[in-house]
Design a protein around this motif. Structure first.
Motif, PDB file in Angstrom:
ATOM      1  N   THR A  54       0.821  -1.206   0.000  1.00 58.57           N
ATOM      2  CA  THR A  54       0.000   0.000   0.000  1.00 58.57           C
ATOM      3  C   THR A  54       0.862   1.265   0.000  1.00 58.57           C
ATOM      4  N   THR A  55       1.994   1.225   0.671  1.00 51.37           N
ATOM      5  CA  THR A  55       2.897   2.361   0.651  1.00 51.37           C
ATOM      6  C   THR A  55       3.498   2.541  -0.748  1.00 51.37           C
ATOM      7  N   PHE A  56       3.838   1.423  -1.395  1.00 51.08           N
ATOM      8  CA  PHE A  56       4.368   1.481  -2.763  1.00 51.08           C
ATOM      9  C   PHE A  56       3.334   2.070  -3.710  1.00 51.08           C
ATOM     10  N   ALA A  57       2.070   1.699  -3.525  1.00 47.05           N
ATOM     11  CA  ALA A  57       1.011   2.213  -4.396  1.00 47.05           C
ATOM     12  C   ALA A  57       0.805   3.717  -4.193  1.00 47.05           C
ATOM     13  N   GLU A  58       0.990   4.195  -2.984  1.00 52.74           N
ATOM     14  CA  GLU A  58       0.843   5.622  -2.719  1.00 52.74           C
ATOM     15  C   GLU A  58       2.026   6.439  -3.258  1.00 52.74           C
ATOM     16  N   GLN A  59       3.167   5.808  -3.449  1.00 52.60           N
ATOM     17  CA  GLN A  59       4.363   6.502  -3.924  1.00 52.60           C
ATOM     18  C   GLN A  59       4.277   6.884  -5.391  1.00 52.60           C
ATOM     19  N   LYS A  60       3.408   6.248  -6.155  1.00 51.52           N
ATOM     20  CA  LYS A  60       3.339   6.492  -7.605  1.00 51.52           C
ATOM     21  C   LYS A  60       2.853   7.864  -7.940  1.00 51.52           C
TER      22      LYS A  60
END
Length: 60
Positions: A54-60
């Motif tokens: 979820t953190t990776f998805a928010e970084q985009k």
């Protein structure tokens, strides 16, 4: 750099999940000493993987 750290977190989560699932099923790496600890580590690996994703998805 934050994206790399989230990817590392996902990789570690998958490795922990595989190691402790294998120990739970076959008792290979640790001899299947404690089923409760195996389940606890599998749950924690799942939580770590979810949080990293979820953190990776928010970084985009």
């Amino acid at each position: 750099m934050p994206k790399a750290l989230t990817i590392v977190g996902m990789v570690i989560a998958v490795l922990l999940l595989l190691i402790f699932a294998l120990d739970l099923v076959a008792g290979v790496p640790f001899g299947g000493v404690s089923m409760i600890m195996d389940i606890a580590f599998i749950v924690c690996a799942g939580v770590l993987g979810f949080l990293a994703y979820t953190t990776f998805a928010e970084q985009k």
